[in-house]
Design an enzyme around this catalytic site. Structure first.
Site, PDB file in Angstrom:
ATOM      1  N   ASP A  13     -10.969   8.642   1.710  1.00 29.79           N
ATOM      2  CA  ASP A  13     -11.763   7.471   1.326  1.00 29.79           C
ATOM      3  C   ASP A  13     -13.099   7.834   0.684  1.00 29.79           C
ATOM      4  O   ASP A  13     -14.100   7.132   0.839  1.00 29.79           O
ATOM      5  CB  ASP A  13     -12.004   6.554   2.547  1.00 29.79           C
ATOM      6  CG  ASP A  13     -10.697   6.144   3.190  1.00 29.79           C
ATOM      7  OD1 ASP A  13      -9.731   5.922   2.445  1.00 29.79           O
ATOM      8  OD2 ASP A  13     -10.647   6.062   4.432  1.00 29.79           O
ATOM      9  N   LYS A  16     -11.852   8.574  -4.382  1.00 25.79           N
ATOM     10  CA  LYS A  16     -11.003   9.324  -5.321  1.00 25.79           C
ATOM     11  C   LYS A  16     -10.415   8.389  -6.370  1.00 25.79           C
ATOM     12  O   LYS A  16     -10.301   8.751  -7.536  1.00 25.79           O
ATOM     13  CB  LYS A  16      -9.853  10.025  -4.567  1.00 25.79           C
ATOM     14  CG  LYS A  16     -10.328  11.051  -3.564  1.00 25.79           C
ATOM     15  CD  LYS A  16      -9.164  11.648  -2.791  1.00 25.79           C
ATOM     16  CE  LYS A  16      -8.469  10.680  -1.866  1.00 25.79           C
ATOM     17  NZ  LYS A  16      -9.267  10.222  -0.726  1.00 25.79           N
ATOM     18  N   GLY A  40      -5.082   4.707   0.470  1.00 26.55           N
ATOM     19  CA  GLY A  40      -5.612   3.422   0.032  1.00 26.55           C
ATOM     20  C   GLY A  40      -6.722   3.704  -0.951  1.00 26.55           C
ATOM     21  O   GLY A  40      -7.770   4.218  -0.582  1.00 26.55           O
ATOM     22  N   HIS A  41      -6.454   3.450  -2.226  1.00 20.20           N
ATOM     23  CA  HIS A  41      -7.430   3.764  -3.268  1.00 20.20           C
ATOM     24  C   HIS A  41      -7.869   2.468  -3.938  1.00 20.20           C
ATOM     25  O   HIS A  41      -7.057   1.780  -4.542  1.00 20.20           O
ATOM     26  CB  HIS A  41      -6.821   4.707  -4.314  1.00 20.20           C
ATOM     27  CG  HIS A  41      -6.334   6.001  -3.722  1.00 20.20           C
ATOM     28  ND1 HIS A  41      -5.504   6.854  -4.393  1.00 20.20           N
ATOM     29  CD2 HIS A  41      -6.588   6.580  -2.527  1.00 20.20           C
ATOM     30  CE1 HIS A  41      -5.261   7.909  -3.618  1.00 20.20           C
ATOM     31  NE2 HIS A  41      -5.901   7.761  -2.487  1.00 20.20           N
ATOM     32  N   GLN A 223      -5.616  11.408   0.472  1.00 20.05           N
ATOM     33  CA  GLN A 223      -6.180  12.009   1.692  1.00 20.05           C
ATOM     34  C   GLN A 223      -7.258  13.041   1.313  1.00 20.05           C
ATOM     35  O   GLN A 223      -7.941  12.839   0.322  1.00 20.05           O
ATOM     36  CB  GLN A 223      -5.069  12.621   2.559  1.00 20.05           C
ATOM     37  CG  GLN A 223      -4.189  11.594   3.240  1.00 20.05           C
ATOM     38  CD  GLN A 223      -3.060  11.064   2.394  1.00 20.05           C
ATOM     39  OE1 GLN A 223      -2.346  11.812   1.764  1.00 20.05           O
ATOM     40  NE2 GLN A 223      -2.878   9.756   2.385  1.00 20.05           N
TER      41      GLN A 223
END
Ligand code: GDP
Ligand code: IMO
Ligand code: MG
Length: 427
Positions: A13, A16, A40-41, A223
């Site tokens: 988080d 990225k 989760g991006h 990640q």
């Protein structure tokens, strides 16, 4: 500049998605090489928010061709939900390529992920519950299902039957759950075969040929270094290799093809899930960082644990990933603190340790040693040139650069695509 990797340097988080999106219009392919829909991006474009879990963030650029490499684990239901949702918002999704060797997350992987966590109780990992760990476990145990199996119905049915012989024993005898029918699981997966078929490709060959032509390939890490199954805070990690080297094993390109490795670091530290976090602030300072930074998970909505910037974490990531550049995000969140502490060492049972300790026991005993840097109060969200940042903010960035030992090439000063300060071009 053909092969570029973007990699998280903390516990995920870091931003990225936003950093990748910056490069999207300059690259020809954007490749996810590890993880699954545990990621989760969030990318914000002109106030519109996109939350991506499985697909690379680069899919939002008009130029880059999105790719899922062999190192990714794919939940077909999630894949098509995500593709359809993007298509409904006008994003071109038809050019996606999926490696024939990527593994599938089957419904029983999700069940096993959740029941295992429940059985671990206090020792749980705090997984995202998406079945990612069990899918990688089956890959290593050689009873996994691959994308290419969808193209051969009889092979798929055989493999599901073999996997379920074991899984059903586990589900029924250990976890007290009903057994699953091999036919039902196979039918469920095969229902996606017609949609998957045109997307399947020999990704390794496609990418190597693109690199031969001088095209640019961006490997988008999910990640982060400290969640890596080999280098992270094991066992509180994910089950893949998100480090830059994973770009090679997870897509089929050799290490000599990687020219640049861009580490993404948040200007402070966060972590979701369980596991050691020496600098965690459980007081109102941590709460304030969480609120100003909006630190709630994109995937599970869980509040993220917060702390100040830990130079030891990022220095280890810099070394192990051979970072060429650092992109520092969320600098704007630090505006308004008179002093900003930074972790420059750990105190481990009275011994000052300037780098990440070697063992888990030492990490559990580590207490942060802080250096207090001067803060700034000016709003920096509209700044676009480094020299226009308040002097104390510039000094903060320079000190982090010194501590980590990598040049900081870009800064995030807000969530939107254009809220960046580029110190030098990333591509
Ligand atoms: P990822 O998993 O590394 O892609 O990061 P996430 O998307 O899970 O979390 C990063 C969050 O910070 C997202 O909500 C982004 O929109 C937001 N973000 C990214 N860069 C910045 C920045 O420079 N400033 C601020 N305020 N928010 C940012
Ligand atoms: P992005 O790509 C933050 C964490 C989970 C848990 C551990 C194992 O958005 O940075 P898993 O479901 O992978 O078996 O969970 O890893 N985790 C993440 N934390 N960001 C992520 O992805 C994460 N992906 C997994 O919270 O602690
Ligand atoms: Mg995330």
């Amino acid at each position: 500049m053909p092969g570029v990797v973007v990699v998280g340097t903390q516990w995920g988080d870091e931003g990225k998605g936003k950093a990748t999106d910056q490069l999207g219009d300059k690259v020809d392919f954007v490749v996810r090489y590890s993880g699954g829909n545990n990621a989760g991006h969030t990318v914000q474009v002109g106030g519109e928010r996109y939350a991506l879990h499985l697909l690379p963030s680069g899919i939002l650029s008009r130029r880059a061709r999105p790719v899922l490499g062999n190192g990714v684990v794919i939940d077909l239901e999630v894949l098509f939900e995500e593709l359809d949702a993007l298509a409904a918002r006008g994003v071109a999704v038809d050019r996606l390529l999926i490696s024939a060797n990527a593994h599938l997350i089957a419904p029983y992987h999700r069940t096993i992920d959740r029941v295992t966590e429940r059985f671990l109780g206090k020792r749980r990992i705090g997984t995202t519950g998406r079945g990612v760990g069990p899918a990688y476990a089956d890959k290593a145990s050689r009873i996994g299902l691959r994308v290419q199996d969808l193209l051969d119905e009889s092979i798929l049915r055989q493999k599901v039957a073999v996997a379920l012989e074991q899984k059903n024993q586990l589900l029924v005898r250990v976890y007290n759950r009903p057994a699953l029918s091999a036919d039902e699981v196979s039918d469920h997966l095969l229902a996606y075969a017609d949609r998957v078929r045109p997307l399947v490709a020999d990704v390794s060959r496609v990418l190597n040929e693109a690199l031969d032509r001088g095209q640019t390939v961006l490997f988008e890490g999910a990640q982060a270094h400290h969640l890596d199954v080999d280098f992270g805070t094991y066992p509180y990690v994910t089950s893949s290799n998100p480090i830059a080297a994973g770009a090679c094993t997870g897509s089929g390109v050799g290490p000599t093809r990687l020219d640049r490795v861009i580490g993404i670091a948040k200007a402070y530290t966060t972590r979701v899930g369980e596991g050691p976090f020496p600098g965690e602030l459980t007081d109102e300072t941590g709460q304030r960082l969480r609120e100003t930074g909006g630190e709630y998970g994109t995937t599970t909505g869980r509040p993220r644990r917060c702390g100040w910037f830990d130079a030891l974490l990022v220095e280890q990531a810099a070394t192990c990933n051979a970072l060429t550049d650092l992109f520092l995000t969320k600098l704007d969140v630090l505006t308004g603190w008179p002093k900003i502490p930074v972790i420059v060492a750990y105190d481990i049972d009275g011994r000052r340790c300037p780098v990440m300790p070697m063992t888990q026991t030492e990490l559990h005993h580590a207490k942060p040693v802080y250096e207090h840097l001067e803060g700034w109060s000016e709003d920096i969200s509209g700044v676009r040139r480094f020299e226009d940042l308040p002097p104390a903010c510039q000094r903060y960035v320079r000190r982090l650069e010194e501590l980590v030992g990598v040049r900081i090439s870009g800064l995030g000063v807000g969530p939107d695509r254009d809220q960046v300060v580029m110190v030098r071009p990333l591509l």
